[in-house]
Scaffold this active site. Structure first.
Site, PDB file in Angstrom:
ATOM      1  N   GLY A  32       0.824  -1.216   0.000  1.00  0.00           N
ATOM      2  CA  GLY A  32       0.000   0.000   0.000  1.00  0.00           C
ATOM      3  C   GLY A  32       0.848   1.252   0.000  1.00  0.00           C
ATOM      4  CB  SER A 162      -4.930   2.061  14.065  1.00  0.00           C
ATOM      5  OG  SER A 162      -5.636   3.166  14.604  1.00  0.00           O
ATOM      6  CE1 TYR A 175      -8.187   1.566   9.766  1.00  0.00           C
ATOM      7  CE2 TYR A 175      -8.231   2.146  12.093  1.00  0.00           C
ATOM      8  CZ  TYR A 175      -7.585   2.147  10.874  1.00  0.00           C
ATOM      9  OH  TYR A 175      -6.328   2.717  10.765  1.00  0.00           O
ATOM     10  CB  ALA A 177     -12.780  -5.903  14.726  1.00  0.00           C
TER      11      ALA A 177
HETATM   12  N1  LIG Z   1      -3.804   8.086   8.465  1.00  0.00           N
HETATM   13  C1  LIG Z   1      -4.013   7.781   9.739  1.00  0.00           C
HETATM   14  O1  LIG Z   1      -4.415   8.626  10.558  1.00  0.00           O
HETATM   15  C2  LIG Z   1      -3.741   6.383  10.230  1.00  0.00           C
HETATM   16  C3  LIG Z   1      -3.777   6.161  11.608  1.00  0.00           C
HETATM   17  C4  LIG Z   1      -3.526   4.892  12.096  1.00  0.00           C
HETATM   18  C5  LIG Z   1      -3.242   3.858  11.220  1.00  0.00           C
HETATM   19  N2  LIG Z   1      -3.228   4.085   9.883  1.00  0.00           N
HETATM   20  C6  LIG Z   1      -2.926   2.954   8.999  1.00  0.00           C
HETATM   21  O2  LIG Z   1      -1.869   3.277   8.139  1.00  0.00           O
HETATM   22  C7  LIG Z   1      -1.996   2.524   6.929  1.00  0.00           C
HETATM   23  C8  LIG Z   1      -1.913   3.485   5.744  1.00  0.00           C
HETATM   24  O3  LIG Z   1      -2.980   4.412   5.844  1.00  0.00           O
HETATM   25  P1  LIG Z   1      -2.981   5.808   5.068  1.00  0.00           P
HETATM   26  O4  LIG Z   1      -3.518   6.799   6.010  1.00  0.00           O
HETATM   27  O5  LIG Z   1      -1.686   6.053   4.420  1.00  0.00           O
HETATM   28  O6  LIG Z   1      -4.120   5.494   3.981  1.00  0.00           O
HETATM   29  P2  LIG Z   1      -4.257   5.883   2.438  1.00  0.00           P
HETATM   30  O7  LIG Z   1      -3.623   7.204   2.154  1.00  0.00           O
HETATM   31  O8  LIG Z   1      -5.681   5.685   2.118  1.00  0.00           O
HETATM   32  O9  LIG Z   1      -3.377   4.749   1.709  1.00  0.00           O
HETATM   33  C9  LIG Z   1      -3.776   3.402   1.753  1.00  0.00           C
HETATM   34  C10 LIG Z   1      -2.840   2.583   0.878  1.00  0.00           C
HETATM   35  O10 LIG Z   1      -3.250   1.207   0.947  1.00  0.00           O
HETATM   36  C11 LIG Z   1      -3.372   0.708  -0.384  1.00  0.00           C
HETATM   37  N3  LIG Z   1      -4.345  -0.362  -0.422  1.00  0.00           N
HETATM   38  C12 LIG Z   1      -5.639  -0.336  -0.019  1.00  0.00           C
HETATM   39  N4  LIG Z   1      -6.206  -1.543  -0.211  1.00  0.00           N
HETATM   40  C13 LIG Z   1      -5.236  -2.353  -0.717  1.00  0.00           C
HETATM   41  C14 LIG Z   1      -5.188  -3.711  -1.086  1.00  0.00           C
HETATM   42  N5  LIG Z   1      -6.284  -4.493  -1.016  1.00  0.00           N
HETATM   43  N6  LIG Z   1      -4.027  -4.221  -1.558  1.00  0.00           N
HETATM   44  C15 LIG Z   1      -2.929  -3.439  -1.681  1.00  0.00           C
HETATM   45  N7  LIG Z   1      -2.918  -2.133  -1.329  1.00  0.00           N
HETATM   46  C16 LIG Z   1      -4.059  -1.605  -0.859  1.00  0.00           C
HETATM   47  C17 LIG Z   1      -3.738   1.915  -1.226  1.00  0.00           C
HETATM   48  O11 LIG Z   1      -3.335   1.695  -2.548  1.00  0.00           O
HETATM   49  P3  LIG Z   1      -4.311   1.614  -3.832  1.00  0.00           P
HETATM   50  O12 LIG Z   1      -5.566   2.353  -3.504  1.00  0.00           O
HETATM   51  O13 LIG Z   1      -3.486   2.270  -4.906  1.00  0.00           O
HETATM   52  O14 LIG Z   1      -4.507   0.140  -4.049  1.00  0.00           O
HETATM   53  C18 LIG Z   1      -2.884   3.002  -0.570  1.00  0.00           C
HETATM   54  O15 LIG Z   1      -1.573   2.959  -1.116  1.00  0.00           O
HETATM   55  C19 LIG Z   1      -3.318   1.775   7.025  1.00  0.00           C
HETATM   56  O16 LIG Z   1      -3.090   0.454   7.466  1.00  0.00           O
HETATM   57  C20 LIG Z   1      -4.072   2.558   8.086  1.00  0.00           C
HETATM   58  O17 LIG Z   1      -5.041   1.788   8.743  1.00  0.00           O
HETATM   59  C21 LIG Z   1      -3.476   5.323   9.354  1.00  0.00           C
END
Ligand SMILES: NC(=O)c1ccc[n+]([C@@H]2O[C@H](COP(=O)([O-])OP(=O)(O)OC[C@H]3O[C@@H](n4cnc5c(N)ncnc54)[C@H](OP(=O)(O)O)[C@@H]3O)[C@@H](O)[C@H]2O)c1
Length: 276
Positions: A32, A162, A175, A177
């Site tokens: 991702g 998270s 999420y 869970a």
């Molecule tokens: N932002 C926050 O505040 C926050 C806080 C705590 C934890 N997190 C965690 O951090 C991680 C990244 O989040 P983010 O905020 O950077 O989100 P984001 O900007 O929405 O990016 C999500 C990434 O995951 C990829 N993705 C989604 N479904 C996929 C799949 N089935 N197979 C392969 N790639 C997939 C997307 O790529 P494509 O759409 O190009 O496939 C994208 O590159 C996540 O696990 C999220 O739960 C985020």
């Protein structure tokens, strides 16, 4: 990525060339990594001189990021794979090994969410989040762990969890869970892979400004001000700060395994909610 940093003297994770896992010998997959936190992680690893495998569900999006890293002087390849599909995850790991000869660091970062009350959650919405955030991390650890065990040279797995894997956050049943599941899966894999010197840890960020927070904030009904008041550091985290923490965990120069490290600006340490 920062070309000047890449051009400078090689930095070794753990601060010394004797580090067990010098980054410039390492191959890392960041799942991702087409945007958000994953993209920042890919940039960081490329800056540190690692061979970086970027990933997205869409091959073109993965490749576009890899090409940007190459243009900036890094070493990278993009591989499309849906993390909820075991065969595609295996192809991702096999592709990394075919390209660079080994897999040393696996960062299971890909994730999604759905916002809505638990009582009305449609089964397909529940499943879509669980399939990527929990089962996808399981597949990622399984495929990477098998490869690292077969190599016999140790390794590092970092799962992006998270802080709300430890809290009940309304409107986010699947999420919460999934991330709670990731925390305990991290411990299981840490115990099972220790004999192969593979460390397995999780990083649990608080609120970081990315597409996922932008797109879900209104539906979830909180404001920027709410976050500023609730987090003792008084702000969102940055993707750079998350990269600092993941770099430390992935560097392997530590005695950590089975650990869930929070990077939440003190949110979980704070007993009181926002002032009224
Ligand atoms: N932002 C926050 O505040 C926050 C806080 C705590 C934890 N997190 C965690 O951090 C991680 C990244 O989040 P983010 O905020 O950077 O989100 P984001 O900007 O929405 O990016 C999500 C990434 O995951 C990829 N993705 C989604 N479904 C996929 C799949 N089935 N197979 C392969 N790639 C997939 C997307 O790529 P494509 O759409 O190009 O496939 C994208 O590159 C996540 O696990 C999220 O739960 C985020």
């Amino acid at each position: 990525m920062d070309p000047e940093r890449l051009a400078g003297p090689k930095r070794f994770i753990g601060g010394s060339p004797e580090s067990q896992y010098p980054m410039d010998d390492s191959t890392v997959i960041v799942t991702g990594s087409s945007k958000g936190i994953g993209r920042a992680l890919a940039e960081r690893f490329a800056t540190e001189g690692a061979n970086v495998v970027t990933n997205s569900r869409d091959e073109a999006r993965a490749t576009a990021v890899a090409e940007e890293l190459l243009d900036a002087g890094g070493t990278a390849v993009g591989i499309g794979a849906d993390m909820s599909d075991r065969a595609e995850v295996q192809a991702l790991v096999d592709g990394a090994v075919e390209e660079f000869g080994s897999l040393d660091i696996m960062v299971n970062n890909a994730g999604n969410t759905v916002i809505g009350p638990a009582l009305e959650m449609e089964p397909e919405d529940w499943q879509r989040v669980i399939d990527v955030n929990l089962t996808g991390v399981f597949f990622g650890m399984q495929a990477a762990g098998q490869q690292m065990a077969a190599q016999g040279t140790g390794g590092q797995i970092v799962n992006i969890s998270s802080m709300i894997g430890e809290q009940g956050f309304a409107q986010r049943a699947p999420y919460c869970a999934s991330k709670a599941g990731v925390n305990n899966l991290t411990r299981v894999f840490a115990v099972e892979l220790a004999e192969h010197d593979v460390h397995v840890n999780a990083l649990a960020p608080g609120f970081v400004r990315t597409d996922i927070t932008e797109q879900t904030q209104d539906a979830a009904g909180y404001t920027d001000e709410d976050v500023r008041k609730r987090a003792p550091l008084g702000r969102f985290g940055t993707t750079e700060e998350i990269a600092n923490c993941v770099e430390f965990l992935a560097g392997g120069d530590h005695y950590l395994t089975g650990e869930v490290l929070r990077a939440d600006g003190g949110w979980m340490a704070n007993a009181w909610g926002p002032d009224e």
